[in-house]
Write an enzyme that holds these catalytic residues in place. Structure first.
Site, mmCIF file in Angstrom:
data_model
loop_
_atom_site.group_PDB
_atom_site.id
_atom_site.type_symbol
_atom_site.label_atom_id
_atom_site.label_comp_id
_atom_site.label_asym_id
_atom_site.label_seq_id
_atom_site.Cartn_x
_atom_site.Cartn_y
_atom_site.Cartn_z
ATOM 1 C CG HIS A 140 21.114 70.870 -2.962
ATOM 2 N ND1 HIS A 140 20.284 70.929 -3.887
ATOM 3 C CD2 HIS A 140 20.649 72.363 -2.646
ATOM 4 C CE1 HIS A 140 19.320 71.920 -4.169
ATOM 5 N NE2 HIS A 140 19.463 72.435 -3.318
ATOM 6 C CB CYS B 244 28.162 59.133 38.220
ATOM 7 S SG CYS B 244 26.725 60.316 39.298
#
Length: 661
Positions: free
Chosen positions: A59, A192
């Site tokens: 954990h 882009c």
């Protein structure tokens, strides 16, 4: 004082320590840090360095970072009590070396909640007293691997970076990051074809002038909530260098980016009038079409040029169209068009927020040899003007041809973008890996084959009837109409209405007046993009426009149309006007065509095998007029560098003895 970064080990909602329902952490007893209410299972390393501890119950994992910070990642609250059946899988061990953003395991959020525990993931700097002057968490929705907190160190240590700052574009990337306000001001970054697009927390922190004057930057633009740094052809390299320095997660923000864009679109939509909504819808459709095509435009241009060269080789009898050499070269030039549905499915899905791999598979279904064979098979009947060439569970259906097509895949990607989120809500997590792709492929493929394809075919059939009626009335008028609108039909896949007529004409009579008109539309697209290639001062536009011009004159208009003309709107209109003029003259002059290859490369298709007649001269006259009209209108009215919003005006050079203002 130096700043370093802690990265988010998991996606979700980042909260301050004070909001965590555990006094040991919320009161800072374990040091400063932050919490995340997780939304995904994968865990990443928050820093680069050495793993110093993995709890027996899995954990908690502790790291000693390269800068000396000791960082604890605690998985859930009171989850130590689940040690007999830990809901964690940790893939690192003590003494392992990790980079920030490396996968370190997974956590089962549902199992933690089912056990009555809270799944909050906590990141704390356990040597805060020695090292940390201030820690500023970046609150809100985060992706795994993003900057979760900015840490001001007490001592002079080397800042943490996602990767070493090396490479040709490292300096430029560093300067851009600094001048947009630093990593702490960056939410995410995408790119882009020409621009690195930042989502900033505060655009006012960015220094526009400083960025514009960087060597390697063309200009700065702001639109759609993005801070856009225009780079040009080197955009991929600069983007990689920026993400490398920002750290993991910044470049993997499609989900958060899509959410931000969706929210902005919804807000803007509410304020629009009815006419503005129509214009916005049309603009959005064009944006999706061009955005889906941009990644493959270069391939299409290259393939178009190769197909033009092959046409020359066969025209001058250097290579026979029956030879294996022809077959091999033709496959090189034709494959990107034949399998276009696969590529467009992938790119359209990325554009619209669907799963690209699933849509690529759908494209594969449409180009599967058996489906292609069905589309070209013998019809067994007619239904609503459509040839019935298959049946589906006994129902008669029309299977259309999807090779060379884009619109059915864009429609499919849109459907997938709506279907996929719903499937993920209703299908349990443990079943999603198999059943989401299964249902999507079946439903989207079925929708295209059984619904979208027949609808397009029905429209095409109606268009074909209308076109032949107009042609019978007047070749000149039909040339005007077809020349003006043929490339619009190409966008929506409706041009297949004309192609069968052309094929039937050539196979039965040996020539086609209609194909001569279609050829004029190709020349028009080439003339328009040629004007842009010559007019534009923007390097990235010129570099795409020149090969697109060559490709269009070789008979392949997709690079010119999707990459430039349609993208900038007015250029497509001026090209269409040129096509209308060319089509009108082609029909008026009774130009005939004896081959399939069109545009300028197909000049020999206009030579009558029985002996030279006026068709060749008519073709030359009509083509010349088409180029003049489309070129002139585009150069004067169809395009300016302002359309791309990234013209950089060079500063005036100082003359000898002149003071700098």
């Amino acid at each position: 004082m130096k700043q370093v970064q802690l990265f988010t080990p998991v996606a979700g909602q980042l909260i301050p320590l004070s909001a965590i329902q555990d006094p040991v952490f919320s009161q800072g007893m374990m040091g400063k840090g932050f919490g995340i209410e997780p939304s995904t299972a994968t865990l990443l390393a928050p820093v680069g360095g050495r793993v110093t501890m993995v709890a027996d119950t899995l954990h908690a994992i502790e790291f000693t970072a390269d800068n000396g910070l000791e960082v604890l990642v605690h998985l859930g609250i009171d989850t130590v009590e689940l040690g007999d059946q830990p809901p964690f899988k940790i893939t690192v061990q003590p003494d392992d070396q990790v980079e920030a953003g490396d996968p370190i395991g997974t956590m089962d959020r549902e199992a933690i909640v089912a056990a009555g525990k809270q799944p909050t993931v906590i990141v704390a700097v356990t040597n805060t007293m020695d090292k940390v002057a201030q820690l500023t968490p970046q609150l809100g929705t985060v992706n795994a691997g993003m900057v979760g907190a900015v840490v001001d160190l007490k001592c002079d240590v080397q800042p943490v970076a996602g990767k070493p700052q090396t490479g040709k574009y490292a300096t430029l990337a560093s300067e851009i990051i600094t001048n947009v306000g630093g990593a702490a001001n960056v939410k995410s970054v995408i790119h882009c074809i020409t621009r690195v697009r930042f989502y900033l927390k505060d655009e006012a922190q960015a220094d526009d002038t400083a960025i514009r004057n960087l060597n390697g930057v063309i200009d700065v633009a702001k639109a759609g909530g993005q801070y856009q740094v225009v780079i040009g052809p080197a955009v991929n390299d600069v983007y990689d260098a920026i993400v490398s320095q920002l750290g993991p997660g910044f470049g993997d923000a499609e989900a958060s980016t899509a959410a931000m864009e969706k929210e902005a679109r919804q807000a803007a939509w509410q304020k629009m009038s009815a006419w503005q909504k129509v214009k916005h819808a049309l603009s959005s459709l064009i944006g999706v079409i061009t955005g889906s095509m941009i990644p493959v435009i270069g391939l299409l241009a290259a393939s178009g040029i190769l197909k033009g060269v092959l046409a020359l080789l066969t025209t001058f009898n250097v290579v026979s169209d029956k030879a294996t050499t022809y077959v091999i070269i033709n496959a090189m030039g034709d494959s990107v068009f034949y399998f276009l549905p696969i590529f467009v499915g992938f790119t359209a899905a990325k554009k619209l927020g669907a799963d690209p791999v699933i849509m690529g598979i759908v494209g594969g279904v449409l180009t599967y040899p058996s489906i292609v064979a069905l589309a070209g098979g013998k019809a067994t009947g007619q239904l609503l003007g459509m040839a019935i060439n298959a049946d589906f569970f006994g129902l008669p259906v029309h299977v259309a041809s999807y090779t060379y097509s884009i619109f059915p895949m864009i429609a499919g990607a849109w459907l997938a973008s709506k279907l996929e989120p719903w499937l993920k809500r209703v299908i349990p997590t443990v079943l999603r890996m198999i059943f989401v792709p299964l249902i999507e492929v079946v439903l989207i493929s079925g929708a295209i084959v059984l619904v979208v394809g027949p609808i397009i075919t029905a429209f095409s059939g109606a268009l074909a009837t209308g076109i032949m009626a107009i042609y019978a009335l007047s070749p000149a008028i039909s040339g005007l109409v077809i020349g003006g609108f043929y490339q619009v039909l190409v966008i929506f896949g409706l041009h297949w209405a004309i192609i069968p007529i052309v094929v039937n004409d050539i196979t039965t009579t040996g020539h086609s007046y209609l194909n001569a008109i279609v050829s004029a539309t190709m020349v028009a697209q080439g003339g328009a993009v040629l004007a842009i290639a010559l007019k534009s001062k923007v390097a990235s536009v010129k570099e795409l426009a020149w090969p697109a011009t060559i490709s269009a004159f070789c008979g392949v208009t997709e690079p010119a149309m999707y990459g430039i003309n349609l993208k900038y709107g007015r250029a497509f209109v001026t090209a269409s006007i040129g096509g209308a003029v060319g089509g009108f003259l082609t029909g008026l002059l009774d130009v005939n065509m004896w081959g399939f290859a069109g545009s300028l490369i197909g000049v020999t298709s206009f030579i009558n095998p029985q002996g030279l007649d006026f068709s060749l001269y008519g073709f030359l006259l009509a083509s010349a007029a088409t180029i003049v009209v489309s070129f002139t209108l585009t150069y004067l009215f169809g395009f300016s560098d302002a359309d791309v919003q990234h013209v950089k005006v060079a500063p005036k050079k100082k003359r000898l003895g002149e003071e700098v203002a």
